[in-house]
Design a protein around this motif. Structure first.
Motif, PDB file in Angstrom:
ATOM      1  N   GLU A   1       0.852  -1.182   0.000  1.00  0.00           N
ATOM      2  CA  GLU A   1       0.000   0.000   0.000  1.00  0.00           C
ATOM      3  C   GLU A   1       0.891   1.235   0.000  1.00  0.00           C
ATOM      4  OE1 GLU A   1      -2.556  -0.442   3.393  1.00  0.00           O
ATOM      5  OE2 GLU A   1      -3.882  -1.824   2.314  1.00  0.00           O
TER       6      GLU A   1
ATOM      7  N   THR B   1       0.861   5.380  -0.022  1.00  0.00           N
ATOM      8  CA  THR B   1       0.099   6.608   0.187  1.00  0.00           C
ATOM      9  C   THR B   1       0.948   7.774  -0.292  1.00  0.00           C
ATOM     10  OG1 THR B   1      -1.010   5.616   2.083  1.00  0.00           O
ATOM     11  CG2 THR B   1      -1.158   8.007   1.875  1.00  0.00           C
TER      12      THR B   1
ATOM     13  N   THR C   1      -4.233   6.575  -1.613  1.00  0.00           N
ATOM     14  CA  THR C   1      -3.591   5.289  -1.340  1.00  0.00           C
ATOM     15  C   THR C   1      -3.815   4.356  -2.518  1.00  0.00           C
ATOM     16  OG1 THR C   1      -3.845   5.543   1.040  1.00  0.00           O
ATOM     17  CG2 THR C   1      -3.489   3.313   0.231  1.00  0.00           C
TER      18      THR C   1
END
Length: 122
Positions: A102, A104, A110
């Motif tokens: 993930e 961001t 994200t």
């Protein structure tokens, strides 16, 4: 002789004997860990980047300097450009328990990248 001894924890796969973790004492991954990450990732893990993982850096998702381990669950392939971008202010990377990365961005968006499953031929 004992004063110069080095004790290192090495965890191996019980079926194959292949090393799968060497603990935090090493910054660079073992050949087995490197191969595991390259087979899992196959290309840069940033969504939209398709640079082959063999031409990428193996990066600690949780940085080594902040306690990140040299373990396949904390390593991912990033091309040099995306590796440098990761270190810029405002970017955050996190590896989930399932191996998804993930990312961001500084704008708060994200993006998630799941490693492609290995397929078998019949």
């Amino acid at each position: 002789m004992a004063a110069n001894a080095t004790i290192r924890r090495v965890i191996t796969d019980p079926m194959t004997g292949t090393p799968i973790e060497v603990g935090r004492h090493r910054y660079r991954p073992s050949a087995a860990t490197k191969e595991l990450v390259q087979v899992r990732d196959r290309e840069c893990r940033v969504p939209g980047c398709h640079r082959p993982v063999q031409a990428c850096d193996l990066d600690h998702v949780q940085p080594w300097a902040h306690g990140g381990n040299t373990h396949h669950a904390n390593l991912c392939g990033l091309c040099r450009r995306d590796h440098r971008l990761k270190d810029e202010p405002g970017w955050h990377h996190r590896m989930t328990d399932t191996g998804a990365l993930e990312i961001t961005t500084p704008a708060g968006r994200t993006y998630r990248n799941e490693p492609e499953p290995l397929t078998t031929t019949a």
